[in-house]
Design an enzyme around this catalytic site. Sequence first.
Site, PDB file in Angstrom:
ATOM      1  N   TYR A 101       0.852  -1.197   0.000  1.00 51.29           N
ATOM      2  CA  TYR A 101       0.000   0.000   0.000  1.00 51.29           C
ATOM      3  C   TYR A 101       0.878   1.233   0.000  1.00 51.29           C
ATOM      4  O   TYR A 101       1.893   1.284   0.711  1.00 51.29           O
ATOM      5  CB  TYR A 101      -0.914   0.026   1.229  1.00 51.29           C
ATOM      6  CG  TYR A 101      -2.305  -0.448   0.910  1.00 51.29           C
ATOM      7  CD1 TYR A 101      -3.064   0.219  -0.056  1.00 51.29           C
ATOM      8  CD2 TYR A 101      -2.863  -1.550   1.534  1.00 51.29           C
ATOM      9  CE1 TYR A 101      -4.334  -0.208  -0.381  1.00 51.29           C
ATOM     10  CE2 TYR A 101      -4.138  -1.987   1.223  1.00 51.29           C
ATOM     11  CZ  TYR A 101      -4.869  -1.308   0.256  1.00 51.29           C
ATOM     12  OH  TYR A 101      -6.126  -1.729  -0.066  1.00 51.29           O
TER      13      TYR A 101
ATOM     14  N   GLU B 114      -0.526   4.901  -0.440  1.00 51.01           N
ATOM     15  CA  GLU B 114      -1.290   6.118  -0.703  1.00 51.01           C
ATOM     16  C   GLU B 114      -0.369   7.331  -0.633  1.00 51.01           C
ATOM     17  O   GLU B 114       0.433   7.464   0.296  1.00 51.01           O
ATOM     18  CB  GLU B 114      -2.415   6.295   0.323  1.00 51.01           C
ATOM     19  CG  GLU B 114      -3.701   5.622  -0.086  1.00 51.01           C
ATOM     20  CD  GLU B 114      -3.848   4.255   0.526  1.00 51.01           C
ATOM     21  OE1 GLU B 114      -2.800   3.608   0.761  1.00 51.01           O
ATOM     22  OE2 GLU B 114      -5.005   3.836   0.763  1.00 51.01           O
TER      23      GLU B 114
ATOM     24  N   ASP C  95      -7.601  12.475 -25.319  1.00 50.31           N
ATOM     25  CA  ASP C  95      -7.624  11.093 -24.826  1.00 50.31           C
ATOM     26  C   ASP C  95      -6.971  10.226 -25.901  1.00 50.31           C
ATOM     27  O   ASP C  95      -7.580   9.931 -26.936  1.00 50.31           O
ATOM     28  CB  ASP C  95      -9.065  10.662 -24.568  1.00 50.31           C
ATOM     29  CG  ASP C  95      -9.162   9.220 -24.075  1.00 50.31           C
ATOM     30  OD1 ASP C  95      -8.172   8.469 -24.206  1.00 50.31           O
ATOM     31  OD2 ASP C  95     -10.244   8.838 -23.586  1.00 50.31           O
TER      32      ASP C  95
ATOM     33  N   THR D 210      -3.801   4.972 -22.116  1.00 52.96           N
ATOM     34  CA  THR D 210      -3.637   3.656 -21.491  1.00 52.96           C
ATOM     35  C   THR D 210      -2.301   3.071 -21.929  1.00 52.96           C
ATOM     36  O   THR D 210      -1.722   3.480 -22.942  1.00 52.96           O
ATOM     37  CB  THR D 210      -4.775   2.689 -21.865  1.00 52.96           C
ATOM     38  OG1 THR D 210      -4.839   2.579 -23.285  1.00 52.96           O
ATOM     39  CG2 THR D 210      -6.111   3.173 -21.333  1.00 52.96           C
TER      40      THR D 210
ATOM     41  N   LYS E 219      -2.651  -0.878 -24.826  1.00 58.60           N
ATOM     42  CA  LYS E 219      -3.179  -1.019 -26.196  1.00 58.60           C
ATOM     43  C   LYS E 219      -1.992  -0.950 -27.161  1.00 58.60           C
ATOM     44  O   LYS E 219      -1.158  -1.851 -27.160  1.00 58.60           O
ATOM     45  CB  LYS E 219      -4.247   0.045 -26.456  1.00 58.60           C
ATOM     46  CG  LYS E 219      -5.468  -0.084 -25.522  1.00 58.60           C
ATOM     47  CD  LYS E 219      -6.580   0.882 -25.915  1.00 58.60           C
ATOM     48  CE  LYS E 219      -7.820   0.718 -25.059  1.00 58.60           C
ATOM     49  NZ  LYS E 219      -7.834   1.551 -23.856  1.00 58.60           N
TER      50      LYS E 219
ATOM     51  N   ARG F 138      -1.220  -3.233 -17.925  1.00 61.59           N
ATOM     52  CA  ARG F 138      -2.636  -2.878 -17.909  1.00 61.59           C
ATOM     53  C   ARG F 138      -2.790  -1.628 -17.057  1.00 61.59           C
ATOM     54  O   ARG F 138      -2.445  -1.631 -15.872  1.00 61.59           O
ATOM     55  CB  ARG F 138      -3.432  -4.031 -17.287  1.00 61.59           C
ATOM     56  CG  ARG F 138      -4.912  -3.854 -17.362  1.00 61.59           C
ATOM     57  CD  ARG F 138      -5.399  -4.493 -18.636  1.00 61.59           C
ATOM     58  NE  ARG F 138      -6.756  -4.117 -18.923  1.00 61.59           N
ATOM     59  CZ  ARG F 138      -7.442  -4.631 -19.935  1.00 61.59           C
ATOM     60  NH1 ARG F 138      -6.890  -5.516 -20.737  1.00 61.59           N
ATOM     61  NH2 ARG F 138      -8.664  -4.258 -20.163  1.00 61.59           N
TER      62      ARG F 138
END
Length: 418
Positions: free
Chosen positions: A58, A60, A204, A230, A233, A239
């Site tokens: 973790y 944050e 985008d 992303t 692709k 991912r």
Amino acid sequence: MGDSVGPHSALRSVDPQVAEAIEAEERRQQEHLELIASENHCPATIMDVTGSVLTDKYAEGYPGSRWYGGCECVDVVETLAIERAKQLFEAEHANVQPHAGSQANMAVYMAMLQPRRTILGMSLAHGGHLSHGHSRNFSGQLYEVVSYGVERDSGIIDYDEVRKLAEQHNPALIIAGASAYSRVIDFEAFRDIADEVSAYLLADIAHIAGLVAAGVHPSPVPHADFVTATTHKTLRGARGAFILCRKEYADRIDSAVMPGIQGGPMMHAIAAKAVTFKLAMQPEFRHYQEQIVANARAMADEFISRAFPVVSGGTDTHMFLLDLTDAGLSGEQALNFLACANVTVNKNAIPNDPRRPAEASGIRIGTPAITTRGMKEDEARTIAQWIVEVLGASDPAQAAPSVKARVLDLCARFPIEH
Ligand code: DSN
């Protein structure tokens, strides 16, 4: 206990059902031609990193400023990912924490817009994306949405319509980007329109990020206030997603991502993004992106020469839409017939589609994955011929098995190397 040898032997002994599903998926990928424009086959190194101990952590916050202890190692990978993203795209600031493209877009909206402000984006029905204002997406529910589309005759974005709608509706944010559009997007024209109405401009580039990184598609970075993308692709990597922006918006974007819309960042994915960006800086990556476009053009030309129309008459990118109106098939039917030939596509609306979206009049075809397997223009043309052989047959179901045999042979000659 299950078998003690084999690629997933440990998993097989704990959970044979999941192990079998993974092994079946590995076989499916090897034995099918993947033509879904948003998919790719990532390198083994990316899978190694994604499956590393970083998944346990973790963290944050951001490098050097976390809420949790023990972040010194993940700080290294996140800093590498940030610096590489900035270098690769020549951007002033990068946030590499968004889990997916929709979250990247959500963070930009949340950072810059009050609810009910107006956004102007490309209609999903003309090639846009759910998160650009679709009525059933958060974007369409939280914001007032105005949509632009493509010209009826050319299939090219109607920039005059974009300008007219911007002048009429005075949007706070204009979105330039698509998930089913095959032509170069003129980001400079979008910038001019955004300036005329004092709107922010978001580009985008989820689909074309690899092409942009390699200089095969013009970059939006000099023109847009925000760029979302992303990594899995055309970028052929982890991912996930990331955001680029001008320095002046860095703090607002970072706090919109965390704590705004996400909690703990997925550090295994962020490490894999760092590796993705490094691989995209290699000279080979540019050749790969050029080959993706060459393959898409070869396929599109082959379809057109066989009287299967392509929306906009061709492609400048990794994908195109095949219009099945004249073939008398829906996209849904075509998807199912091609599945019987081990060819994987998605059904897709064409602009001004008379069919409902679940049927659609087209299929979307993309070449990133077959290019990853090493296929070139000859194979791309052959695959287009096989698709025509199935979809143009009087009985497509009967035509599929013979094509499937040839697809299996082609797949065996171009294995996915993991
Ligand atoms: N699902 C992706 C695509 O296929 O384009 C976009 O989110």
